[in-house]
Design an enzyme around this catalytic site. Structure first.
Site, PDB file in Angstrom:
ATOM      1  N   ARG A 182     -38.155 -26.839 -49.785  1.00 36.38           N
ATOM      2  CA  ARG A 182     -38.498 -26.055 -48.593  1.00 36.38           C
ATOM      3  C   ARG A 182     -38.153 -26.822 -47.321  1.00 36.38           C
ATOM      4  O   ARG A 182     -38.094 -28.060 -47.316  1.00 36.38           O
ATOM      5  CB  ARG A 182     -39.980 -25.716 -48.613  1.00 36.38           C
ATOM      6  CG  ARG A 182     -40.857 -26.932 -48.411  1.00 36.38           C
ATOM      7  CD  ARG A 182     -42.288 -26.548 -48.112  1.00 36.38           C
ATOM      8  NE  ARG A 182     -43.069 -27.710 -47.846  1.00 36.38           N
ATOM      9  CZ  ARG A 182     -43.992 -28.216 -48.668  1.00 36.38           C
ATOM     10  NH1 ARG A 182     -44.243 -27.639 -49.830  1.00 36.38           N
ATOM     11  NH2 ARG A 182     -44.663 -29.288 -48.332  1.00 36.38           N
ATOM     12  N   ASP A 291     -49.239 -24.427 -50.492  1.00 41.38           N
ATOM     13  CA  ASP A 291     -48.273 -24.701 -51.555  1.00 41.38           C
ATOM     14  C   ASP A 291     -48.483 -23.853 -52.805  1.00 41.38           C
ATOM     15  O   ASP A 291     -49.436 -23.082 -52.893  1.00 41.38           O
ATOM     16  CB  ASP A 291     -48.324 -26.192 -51.908  1.00 41.38           C
ATOM     17  CG  ASP A 291     -46.946 -26.804 -51.894  1.00 41.38           C
ATOM     18  OD1 ASP A 291     -46.068 -26.247 -52.575  1.00 41.38           O
ATOM     19  OD2 ASP A 291     -46.753 -27.825 -51.223  1.00 41.38           O
TER      20      ASP A 291
END
Ligand code: FMN
Length: 491
Positions: A182, A291
């Site tokens: 990411r 997350d």
């Protein structure tokens, strides 16, 4: 069938009733992600891929760029994306190529040729032109805020690119790596690069640092969904992910040369960011980020990625994923990896029957493994081997079962685990590397592991009593009752 690009896949999703188009104005800040989160938890029938046709900015003006989420988020869609009804077939294909068979006769040699030809046919092809370069923006024209990049959770540090194919080359060997890491948008032209310490992109970074070189990076978004999948696949560093993609799709991946970087990227992606990371630059603060563990990962230090050019199709589609409390789209990406890599695990450990990393264990917390036990201590041998194998080495709890246990059935797993295990005898506590996202360990990335032997215990393993049999009835009784049940209990 190999998809030419993301649009072809969207078309197939729609034809199969797997796509919802959302036409209302919607913000990429929290709204698209929460909508996606809700839909990804709806169960097989209602869980669809989502195309948000009208993302809008804070002042209500449209981005003019649709957002696709949850495209791979079910068993049906991941199988459509990869083009296989049985995902293990992909692994068996690799298995046959890797199998070290020495041909004894000329005929046997010839038989091996089609397998090698498949590998040769899978090599990526560099082409002159790609639709991804229909629009080119260099230097001053680069502005990441033109794209509807998502902010997922309330306390996220900002917007994150969540489904990228991050392309780098090993500064020493030149071998390409494609990883999914990411990227937090820091400003118009820079992002953080969240490649964790155990990942290949991170290794390229450290090699570049040692050599005192800049590391060129290209980040592709969209394209054939196989390309997105392979970025997430835990392949060994020596294997080019786009070669693997060619093997899966039985057609080479077409790449074009970058404009400001000496890297190639998928010719038919939707968007590509070109740029570099300078290892001499100080690290930046990345996170917090909600997350895939379902918790916020706290801020940490990661390198800064400078975007030198953005290329995209004339009317690009921005593809993203949403991570958080499972199950979400990554459950199915992980499921594909579990199935595809099973044959390769069997290549090294033929006694392994099956393996399951349940989504609730966010991939690194639990591995349930069934084995054909042949000798005392066999369960430990398999556990040690798995804990030394690629990213499986980050697993926290490894539970080993006998071959007949269905490791995908959580109810059966708990039944046998509870009944067969004496914690005093069957549990082993070890130390080792732990996933960076784990928040239970005292130190980031290092901590304890538990191996649990849930197999039937043998005399040689110290068990002196008589191990009981599982309750059952004879076959004839089962057949008769099955017929009666069919009559009395309608399906
Ligand atoms: C949706 C999604 C997001 C991911 N994000 C990250 C990330 O931010 N950082 C990371 O190191 N790995 C992340 N991963 C896992 C890696 O992509 C995976 O470990 C992959 O094997 C890495 O490629 P590599 O082996 O070439 O380094 C993510 C995986 C998925 C499916």
């Amino acid at each position: 069938m190999a998809f030419k690009d993301l649009r072809e896949f969207i078309h197939i999703l729609e034809k199969n009733g797997e796509l919802l188009r959302i036409k209302e104005p919607i913000s990429p800040i929290l709204e698209i992600s929460y909508f996606t989160d809700r839909v990804s938890k709806l169960g097989e029938e209602k869980n669809k891929a989502l195309l948000f046709e009208n993302p809008v900015k804070e002042d209500g003006t449209p981005y003019g760029i649709p957002v696709l989420t949850n495209a791979l988020g079910s068993e049906k869609r991941i199988k459509l994306a990869l083009g296989y009804k049985n995902l293990e077939d992909i692994g068996w294909k690799l298995y046959r190529i890797l199998k070290p068979e020495i041909p004894h006769t000329f005929l046997e040699k010839l038989k091996k040729l089609p397998e090698l030809k498949k590998l040769n046919d899978a090599i990526p092809k560099v082409v002159k032109r790609g639709t991804v370069q229909e629009v080119v923006k260099i230097g001053k024209e680069v502005n990441l805020y033109e794209f509807p990049i998502l902010k997922t959770w309330e306390k996220d540090a900002g917007r994150f690119i969540t489904l990228p194919q991050v392309i780098t080359k090993d500064p020493e060997t030149g071998i390409r790596n494609v990883g999914m890491y990411r990227m937090q948008v820091l400003d118009e032209k820079t992002t953080a690069m969240h490649w964790q310490i155990h990942k290949d992109g991170n290794h390229h970074y450290w090699k570049a640092k040692r050599l005192g070189k800049r590391l060129e990076v290209a980040v592709a978004i969209g394209g054939d969904p196989v390309l997105t999948y392979v970025a997430s696949a835990p392949l060994p560093p020596e294997v080019d992910e786009y070669l693997f993609a060619g093997l899966i799709r039985e057609k080479p991946v077409e790449l074009v040369k970058g404009i400001t970087v000496d890297l190639e990227y998928p010719a038919n992606a939707e968007i590509v960011l070109e740029g570099y990371i300078d290892p001499n630059e100080p690290l930046v603060t990345e996170g917090p980020f909600g997350d895939h563990t379902g918790f916020y990962t706290p801020p940490a230090k990661y390198p800064k990625f400078h975007v030198t050019a953005i290329v995209h199709r004339a009317f690009p589609i921005y593809q993203a994923t949403v991570v958080g409390k499972p199950p979400q789209e990554d459950k199915w990406i992980g499921y594909a990896t579990e199935r595809i890599f099973l044959p390769l695990i069997k290549f090294n450990l033929p006694e392994v029957v099956d393996i399951h990393l349940p989504a609730e264990g966010v991939f690194h917390n639990f591995a349930f493994v069934s084995i054909k036990k042949r000798y005392p201590g066999h369960a430990y041998k398999v556990a040690y081997a798995l804990l030394g194998m690629g990213l499986l080495s980050l697993t926290k709890h490894v539970v080993i079962f006998d071959e007949w246990v269905n490791v995908h059935d959580l109810s059966e797993v708990l039944w046998i685990w509870g009944n067969n295990v004496d914690p005093l005898r069957d549990v082993l506590i070890l130390k080792g590397p732990i996933d960076v996202l784990d928040h239970a360990t005292n130190e980031e990335g290092f901590g304890g592991k538990m191996v649990i032997d849930a197999t039937k215990k043998w005399k040689e393993e110290g068990y002196t009593r008589t191990w009981p049999e599982v309750v059952d009835v004879p076959k004839e009784v089962k057949q008769k009752v099955a017929q009666l049940l069919e009559k009395y209990i309608k399906k």
